[in-house]
Design a protein around this motif. Structure first.
Motif, PDB file in Angstrom:
ATOM      1  N   TYR A 218       0.497  -1.590   0.004  1.00 22.71           N
ATOM      2  CA  TYR A 218      -0.131  -0.016   0.018  1.00 22.71           C
ATOM      3  C   TYR A 218       0.777   1.261  -0.025  1.00 22.71           C
ATOM      4  O   TYR A 218       0.715   2.155  -0.407  1.00 22.71           O
ATOM      5  CB  TYR A 218      -0.360   0.014   0.992  1.00 22.71           C
ATOM      6  N   GLU A 219       2.015   1.207   0.678  1.00 24.05           N
ATOM      7  CA  GLU A 219       3.358   2.234   0.872  1.00 24.05           C
ATOM      8  C   GLU A 219       3.217   2.655  -0.871  1.00 24.05           C
ATOM      9  O   GLU A 219       3.816   4.143  -1.357  1.00 24.05           O
ATOM     10  CB  GLU A 219       4.310   1.960   1.496  1.00 24.05           C
ATOM     11  N   ILE A 220       3.594   1.736  -1.523  1.00 24.57           N
ATOM     12  CA  ILE A 220       3.801   2.114  -2.789  1.00 24.57           C
ATOM     13  C   ILE A 220       2.520   2.579  -3.739  1.00 24.57           C
ATOM     14  O   ILE A 220       3.245   3.278  -5.084  1.00 24.57           O
ATOM     15  CB  ILE A 220       4.795   0.356  -3.264  1.00 24.57           C
ATOM     16  N   ARG A 221       1.691   1.229  -3.649  1.00 25.98           N
ATOM     17  CA  ARG A 221       0.386   2.064  -4.451  1.00 25.98           C
ATOM     18  C   ARG A 221       0.533   4.127  -3.866  1.00 25.98           C
ATOM     19  O   ARG A 221      -0.122   4.644  -4.768  1.00 25.98           O
ATOM     20  CB  ARG A 221      -0.872   1.540  -3.934  1.00 25.98           C
ATOM     21  N   GLU A 222       0.461   3.851  -2.893  1.00 29.14           N
ATOM     22  CA  GLU A 222       0.259   5.257  -2.649  1.00 29.14           C
ATOM     23  C   GLU A 222       0.965   6.603  -2.894  1.00 29.14           C
ATOM     24  O   GLU A 222       1.071   7.185  -2.739  1.00 29.14           O
ATOM     25  CB  GLU A 222       0.634   6.009  -0.504  1.00 29.14           C
ATOM     26  N   ALA A 223       2.493   5.568  -2.700  1.00 35.52           N
ATOM     27  CA  ALA A 223       3.446   6.755  -3.246  1.00 35.52           C
ATOM     28  C   ALA A 223       2.969   7.284  -4.823  1.00 35.52           C
ATOM     29  O   ALA A 223       3.312   8.441  -5.666  1.00 35.52           O
ATOM     30  CB  ALA A 223       4.954   6.192  -3.462  1.00 35.52           C
ATOM     31  N   ALA A 224       3.199   5.799  -5.730  1.00 38.57           N
ATOM     32  CA  ALA A 224       1.936   6.168  -7.332  1.00 38.57           C
ATOM     33  C   ALA A 224       1.035   7.237  -7.195  1.00 38.57           C
ATOM     34  O   ALA A 224       1.187   7.921  -8.428  1.00 38.57           O
ATOM     35  CB  ALA A 224       2.159   4.952  -7.492  1.00 38.57           C
TER      36      ALA A 224
ATOM     37  N   THR B 263      -0.693  12.928  -8.287  1.00 34.99           N
ATOM     38  CA  THR B 263      -0.895  14.320  -8.081  1.00 34.99           C
ATOM     39  C   THR B 263       0.277  15.562  -7.898  1.00 34.99           C
ATOM     40  O   THR B 263      -0.240  16.730  -8.539  1.00 34.99           O
ATOM     41  CB  THR B 263      -1.467  14.221  -6.305  1.00 34.99           C
ATOM     42  N   LEU B 264       0.725  14.947  -7.907  1.00 35.13           N
ATOM     43  CA  LEU B 264       2.114  15.932  -8.389  1.00 35.13           C
ATOM     44  C   LEU B 264       2.387  15.813  -9.290  1.00 35.13           C
ATOM     45  O   LEU B 264       2.207  17.735  -9.718  1.00 35.13           O
ATOM     46  CB  LEU B 264       3.369  15.156  -8.043  1.00 35.13           C
TER      47      LEU B 264
END
Ligand code: DSN
Length: 427
Positions: free
Chosen positions: A8-14, A19-20
Motif C-alpha cells: 500500500y505504501e508503494i501504491r500510495e506513493a504512485a 497528484t504531483l
C-alpha cells in the motif's frame, strides 16, 4: 516486515506522484503523457505475455492477436515516417541504438558522434551502448554559439577517419542537424549515416522538423515517448532496400538486444502512431510555437536564453544559463515551486554534476492544452522563482491553481469505448 503495508505504501506513493504531476508544470524535455487509449493498452492482457520473433514466426503460441497488433503498428509507423522498414519491438531508444551498433558495426570499428558535453546522448558515449559494443568513438567539433555541429569540422573528421557509422543525434536538440551536407560526405567515404531522433521524433512525424530519411540518413533510431507522445519505448526506421542490412537490423533486435519485448507497449505505440497521423501536424506545430514563445518570454524576463540571434529554438526545447555551477540549485528551487525541469550542461561547462544551465521542454504543457499566452505565464513563474527570489510556497500554490484549467490530454482520440481508461489527470 508487513508486506501488505509495503504494497500500500508503494501504491500510495504512485498516487501521490499522479497528484504531483497533475498539479505541477512538467517540463522535462524527454517526457510526455499518454492518451486514454494508449493507457488502456498498458493495462491490457498483453502486459504479461511473451512473443519472441516476428509476426507469423513465433517461439510461443497464443500470439495470434498480438501478430495483428504488431503488423498494424509497423504499418502505421511506416506510414507516419514514410519508410519501408520499421521495427517497433525496442523497449527504449538506448536499446534501439544498441541494436544498430550490433547490426552494423563490429568491436573496434570507428563511429563519429557528438560529445556528451555538447548534448549527445549517453548511449553513444564510451560508458554507454557504444562503449559496450567496443566501438572507437571520435567526436565532431561543436559550434556552441549555434548549438550545432561544426559542419566544416565534422566533414574533416569524417574524411579523415572514414568511420563505419556517422551518428547524428542529441539530447540537447535546439536546431536541425545539417544532415544533407554531412550525409553526402559520409556516403562518399562508405559510411552509413545513423540519425538518433529520440527527442524530435514527434516533430518529424508531424512534418515540422527536418526529415532525416529524406536528408540522407540510412537508419533512424528514436524513442516513442518524448515529442512523440506514446508509451516508453524505442523504434528503428529505414528506407534501405538492401536486404542484407535490413536483415542485420532485425537480428540486432532479436536475438541481439531483446528476447521477448513489451507487447503492451507495442500496442500503445500503434495507437500513438495512429493518433499522431491525425493530430501530429497540429501538435508538433504548436509545440514548436510554444517553445519559441517560452524562450522569448524568458529572455524578456531577463534570462540568458541560448541562441537568441537564431530565434532560440526550432524544436520543443529551450535552454538558459543561470550562472556558473548554479544549474542544480535552479532545478531544485524550481521543483520546490512546482516546476519540474532538469539541470543541463551548456557550452563551456566541464562537469555534468556542476552545470550552469536549465533545459526545458514545451511538449507536455502543449499536450494539456497550453498555448503561446500560457508560455508567458510559465516564464513569469520561472522568473519570480529564480530571478526575483519570491517564496517557492507562494508560487507553488499559484501553479496548482493555474494547472486546474489544464487537466485534459489533447491531440488524441476521446471517443469510442475507452473502458477502464480515464481522461482526466486527477480523478
Ligand atoms: N537522457 C534523456 C533526456 O534527454 O532527458 C533521454 O534518454
Amino acid at each position: 516486515m508487513d508486506f501488505e503495508k509495503d504494497a500500500y505504501e508503494i501504491r500510495e506513493a504512485a498516487k501521490q506522484n499522479n497528484t504531483l504531476y497533475a498539479t505541477s508544470l512538467p517540463m522535462i524535455a524527454s517526457e510526455n503523457i499518454l492518451s486514454p487509449l494508449c493507457k488502456e493498452m498498458l493495462i491490457s492482457d498483453f502486459h504479461g505475455r511473451y512473443a519472441e520473433g516476428t509476426p507469423g514466426q513465433r517461439y510461443y503460441q497464443g500470439c495470434k492477436y498480438f501478430d495483428i497488433v504488431e503488423e498494424k503498428t509497423m504499418e502505421l509507423a511506416k506510414k507516419l515516417f514514410r519508410c519501408s522498414y520499421a521495427d517497433v519491438r525496442l523497449p527504449s531508444g538506448t536499446t534501439a541504438n544498441m541494436a544498430v551498433f550490433k547490426a552494423l558495426a563490429e568491436p573496434g570499428d570507428k563511429v563519429t558522434v557528438l560529445d556528451t558535453a555538447d548534448g549527445a546522448h549517453i548511449s553513444y558515449g564510451k560508458w554507454g551502448a557504444a562503449g559496450i559494443r567496443g566501438l572507437e568513438l571520435i567526436s565532431y567539433p561543436f559550434n556552441g554559439d549555434q548549438m550545432n555541429i561544426d559542419v566544416d569540422g565534422a566533414i574533416k573528421t569524417i574524411r579523415e577517419h572514414q568511420p563505419k557509422l556517422a551518428l547524428f543525434g542529441r539530447s540537447v536538440f535546439l536546431f536541425p542537424t545539417p544532415l544533407k551536407e554531412l550525409s553526402e560526405v559520409a556516403h562518399e567515404e562508405g559510411t552509413l549515416v545513423i540519425y538518433d531522433a529520440a527527442h524530435v521524433l514527434g516533430l518529424i512525424g508531424g512534418g515540422r522538423f527536418q526529415d532525416p530519411l529524406r536528408e540522407g540518413a540510412d537508419v533512424v533510431t528514436g524513442s516513442t515517448h518524448k515529442t512523440l507522445p506514446g508509451p516508453q519505448g524505442g523504434i528503428i526506421l529505414s528506407n534501405l532496400e538492401e536486404d542484407k542490412i535490413v536483415k542485420r537490423l532485425g537480428w540486432g533486435v532479436f536475438p541481439g538486444v531483446a528476447s521477448s519485448y513489451h507487447l503492451h507497449h507495442v500496442a500503445a505505440k500503434g495507437i500513438a502512431f495512429a493518433e499522431h497521423l491525425v493530430f501530429g501536424k497540429d501538435y508538433a506545430g504548436q509545440i514548436i510555437s510554444n517553445a519559441q514563445s517560452l524562450a522569448q518570454a524568458l529572455w524578456d524576463e531577463g534570462f540568458d536564453v541560448l541562441c537568441e540571434p537564431l530565434g532560440f529554438t526550432r524544436s520543443h526545447q529551450v535552454v538558459f544559463k543561470i550562472g556558473e555551477d548554479k544549474g542544480k540549485w535552479a532545478a531544485e528551487t524550481l521543483e520546490q515551486a512546482g516546476i519540474i525541469a532538469n539541470m543541463n550542461m551548456v557550452p563551456g561547462d566541464q562537469h555534468p554534476l556542476h552545470p550552469s544551465g536549465i533545459r526545458l521542454g514545451a511538449q507536455e504543457l502543449t499536450r494539456i492544452g497550453m498555448r503561446e499566452a500560457e508560455m508567458d505565464d510559465v516564464a513569469g513563474f520561472i522568473g519570480r522563482v529564480l530571478l526575483k527570489g519570491e517564496p517557492v510556497q507562494t508560487i507553488k500554490k499559484e501553479i496548482m491553481q493555474f494547472r486546474q484549467d489544464y487537466q485534459n490530454v489533447q491531440y488524441c482520440f476521446h471517443s469510442g469505448q475507452e473502458g477502464y481508461a480515464y481522461h482526466r489527470l486527477v480523478e
